[in-house]
Design a protein around this motif. Structure first.
Motif, mmCIF file in Angstrom:
data_model
loop_
_atom_site.group_PDB
_atom_site.id
_atom_site.type_symbol
_atom_site.label_atom_id
_atom_site.label_comp_id
_atom_site.label_asym_id
_atom_site.label_seq_id
_atom_site.Cartn_x
_atom_site.Cartn_y
_atom_site.Cartn_z
ATOM 1 N N SER A 102 6.012 -28.385 -61.804
ATOM 2 C CA SER A 102 6.131 -29.067 -60.525
ATOM 3 C C SER A 102 6.526 -28.089 -59.434
ATOM 4 O O SER A 102 6.996 -26.981 -59.702
ATOM 5 N N SER A 103 6.324 -28.515 -58.186
ATOM 6 C CA SER A 103 6.642 -27.642 -57.051
ATOM 7 C C SER A 103 8.126 -27.298 -57.023
ATOM 8 O O SER A 103 8.510 -26.161 -56.708
ATOM 9 N N TRP A 104 8.971 -28.281 -57.360
ATOM 10 C CA TRP A 104 10.413 -28.044 -57.343
ATOM 11 C C TRP A 104 10.819 -27.035 -58.417
ATOM 12 O O TRP A 104 11.614 -26.128 -58.165
ATOM 13 N N LYS A 105 10.259 -27.181 -59.628
ATOM 14 C CA LYS A 105 10.584 -26.238 -60.700
ATOM 15 C C LYS A 105 10.085 -24.840 -60.361
ATOM 16 O O LYS A 105 10.744 -23.843 -60.660
ATOM 17 N N ALA A 106 8.906 -24.780 -59.742
ATOM 18 C CA ALA A 106 8.373 -23.478 -59.349
ATOM 19 C C ALA A 106 9.245 -22.829 -58.281
ATOM 20 O O ALA A 106 9.491 -21.615 -58.304
ATOM 21 N N PHE A 107 9.746 -23.644 -57.346
ATOM 22 C CA PHE A 107 10.606 -23.113 -56.282
ATOM 23 C C PHE A 107 11.936 -22.617 -56.839
ATOM 24 O O PHE A 107 12.486 -21.615 -56.372
ATOM 25 N N ARG A 108 12.450 -23.291 -57.869
ATOM 26 C CA ARG A 108 13.723 -22.885 -58.465
ATOM 27 C C ARG A 108 13.633 -21.532 -59.146
ATOM 28 O O ARG A 108 14.658 -20.877 -59.367
ATOM 29 N N GLN A 109 12.426 -21.110 -59.501
ATOM 30 C CA GLN A 109 12.253 -19.815 -60.149
ATOM 31 C C GLN A 109 12.086 -18.670 -59.157
ATOM 32 O O GLN A 109 12.055 -17.507 -59.568
ATOM 33 N N THR A 110 12.010 -18.986 -57.875
ATOM 34 C CA THR A 110 11.793 -17.939 -56.879
ATOM 35 C C THR A 110 13.093 -17.205 -56.566
ATOM 36 O O THR A 110 14.193 -17.739 -56.750
ATOM 37 N N ALA A 111 12.955 -15.982 -56.069
ATOM 38 C CA ALA A 111 14.127 -15.182 -55.698
ATOM 39 C C ALA A 111 14.856 -15.804 -54.517
ATOM 40 O O ALA A 111 16.093 -15.716 -54.425
ATOM 41 N N CYS A 112 14.120 -16.434 -53.613
ATOM 42 C CA CYS A 112 14.736 -17.064 -52.446
ATOM 43 C C CYS A 112 15.726 -18.141 -52.872
ATOM 44 O O CYS A 112 16.846 -18.203 -52.349
ATOM 45 N N PHE A 113 15.322 -18.982 -53.819
ATOM 46 C CA PHE A 113 16.214 -20.050 -54.292
ATOM 47 C C PHE A 113 17.453 -19.471 -54.965
ATOM 48 O O PHE A 113 18.574 -19.927 -54.731
ATOM 49 N N LYS A 114 17.258 -18.460 -55.818
ATOM 50 C CA LYS A 114 18.378 -17.877 -56.543
ATOM 51 C C LYS A 114 19.375 -17.207 -55.604
ATOM 52 O O LYS A 114 20.587 -17.398 -55.726
ATOM 53 N N TYR A 115 18.882 -16.441 -54.619
ATOM 54 C CA TYR A 115 19.771 -15.778 -53.670
ATOM 55 C C TYR A 115 20.512 -16.805 -52.821
ATOM 56 O O TYR A 115 21.710 -16.652 -52.526
ATOM 57 N N THR A 116 19.806 -17.846 -52.411
ATOM 58 C CA THR A 116 20.451 -18.894 -51.606
ATOM 59 C C THR A 116 21.538 -19.597 -52.406
ATOM 60 O O THR A 116 22.636 -19.857 -51.904
ATOM 61 N N LYS A 117 21.245 -19.897 -53.671
ATOM 62 C CA LYS A 117 22.227 -20.572 -54.520
ATOM 63 C C LYS A 117 23.471 -19.719 -54.709
ATOM 64 O O LYS A 117 24.599 -20.204 -54.546
ATOM 65 N N TYR A 118 23.286 -18.445 -55.033
ATOM 66 C CA TYR A 118 24.438 -17.565 -55.251
ATOM 67 C C TYR A 118 25.226 -17.350 -53.972
ATOM 68 O O TYR A 118 26.463 -17.261 -53.991
ATOM 69 N N THR A 119 24.527 -17.283 -52.833
ATOM 70 C CA THR A 119 25.221 -17.118 -51.557
ATOM 71 C C THR A 119 26.092 -18.319 -51.245
ATOM 72 O O THR A 119 27.258 -18.186 -50.826
ATOM 73 N N LEU A 120 25.567 -19.524 -51.462
ATOM 74 C CA LEU A 120 26.341 -20.739 -51.208
ATOM 75 C C LEU A 120 27.533 -20.840 -52.153
ATOM 76 O O LEU A 120 28.623 -21.272 -51.744
ATOM 77 N N ILE A 121 27.343 -20.435 -53.410
ATOM 78 C CA ILE A 121 28.452 -20.468 -54.367
ATOM 79 C C ILE A 121 29.565 -19.507 -53.939
ATOM 80 O O ILE A 121 30.759 -19.839 -54.005
ATOM 81 N N ILE A 122 29.176 -18.328 -53.481
ATOM 82 C CA ILE A 122 30.171 -17.342 -53.039
ATOM 83 C C ILE A 122 30.919 -17.855 -51.818
ATOM 84 O O ILE A 122 32.154 -17.744 -51.725
ATOM 85 N N ILE A 123 30.185 -18.420 -50.849
ATOM 86 C CA ILE A 123 30.829 -18.966 -49.651
ATOM 87 C C ILE A 123 31.791 -20.089 -50.024
ATOM 88 O O ILE A 123 32.912 -20.180 -49.500
ATOM 89 N N TYR A 124 31.363 -20.946 -50.937
ATOM 90 C CA TYR A 124 32.207 -22.058 -51.390
ATOM 91 C C TYR A 124 33.487 -21.536 -52.048
ATOM 92 O O TYR A 124 34.602 -22.002 -51.744
ATOM 93 N N ALA A 125 33.348 -20.552 -52.941
ATOM 94 C CA ALA A 125 34.513 -20.005 -53.639
ATOM 95 C C ALA A 125 35.460 -19.301 -52.663
ATOM 96 O O ALA A 125 36.690 -19.436 -52.765
ATOM 97 N N LEU A 126 34.902 -18.559 -51.705
ATOM 98 C CA LEU A 126 35.741 -17.860 -50.740
ATOM 99 C C LEU A 126 36.525 -18.842 -49.866
ATOM 100 O O LEU A 126 37.680 -18.576 -49.512
ATOM 101 N N ASN A 127 35.916 -19.962 -49.523
ATOM 102 C CA ASN A 127 36.624 -20.970 -48.730
ATOM 103 C C ASN A 127 37.790 -21.558 -49.504
ATOM 104 O O ASN A 127 38.877 -21.771 -48.949
ATOM 105 N N ILE A 128 37.580 -21.824 -50.795
ATOM 106 C CA ILE A 128 38.672 -22.355 -51.614
ATOM 107 C C ILE A 128 39.810 -21.351 -51.704
ATOM 108 O O ILE A 128 40.987 -21.706 -51.568
#
Length: 216
Positions: free
Chosen positions: A30-56
């Protein structure tokens, strides 16, 4: 019973004898599964996780410094300290709601599927850190409890005035939420390590047997 045999037993589901009623799997993801495998999705996910952890860390650290009196020089007025304690507490509560309340649909899905045999294989694939259904049930229920504790915390923080809010009630929900969250995370970590260690030992044992058989 080896882990492979246990996993095969847990994954076994009744097969519908009518081939016309079975949905045919599609080779195209599916389009969503294909998008989850892209580098853009992975970098965005890790960036949001880091921002979230830093705020805590940042808001939690500020709250800790105020509570222990380390910020008295910069905040000599008691009312100012109380105001910032409330601000920090509200921000931290909102951050914890992102996971505690935001993940409720997925946690309820896991709870439903773990007790439905035809859907159980999906839960086992998602909770791949172990193949023991008992531990998976415990962790899923712990996640549900964590969400309930966070809802209680949110109700206290958002429905009561800072001067009338019982501190013991807030502390109770904070403590229960932290304990349930830590238990779930640590259980996943240690179960994952044990599963990897056992799988590696079984693979090494199989390689030794295969090696001895080829020599013969």
């Amino acid at each position: 019973m080896s882990s492979n045999e246990r996993l095969a037993r847990n994954l076994s589901v009744p097969i519908n004898p009518n081939p016309n009623s079975a949905s045919q799997p599609s080779d195209k993801p599916s389009s969503w599964k294909a998008f989850r495998q892209t580098a853009c999705f992975k970098y965005t996910k890790y960036t949001l996780i880091i921002i979230y952890a830093l705020n805590i860390v940042a808001w939690g650290g500020m709250l800790f410094l105020i509570l222990v009196g380390a910020a008295n020089n910069t905040m000599p007025d008691e009312q100012t300290r109380k105001t910032w304690i409330e601000i920090d507490s509200q921000i931290l509560n909102a951050l914890f709601c992102v996971t505690g309340i935001g993940l409720i649909p997925w946690r309820v899905r896991d709870l439903y599927q773990i007790y439905r045999e035809k859907h159980r294989h999906k839960v086992l694939h998602r909770h791949s850190y172990t193949d023991d259904l008992r531990w998976i049930r415990i962790i899923i229920w712990t996640d549900i409890a964590n969400s309930l504790f966070q809802i209680g915390m949110a109700v206290c923080m958002w429905s009561m005035d800072m001067y009338k809010r019982p501190s013991w009630l807030v502390g109770l929900f904070v403590g229960l939420g932290c304990v349930s969250g830590m238990f779930s995370g640590l259980a996943r970590f240690f179960l994952g390590k044990r599963t990897k260690k056992r799988t590696k030992a079984e693979q090494d044992h199989a390689n030794i047997i295969d090696g001895n058989g080829s020599e013969v």
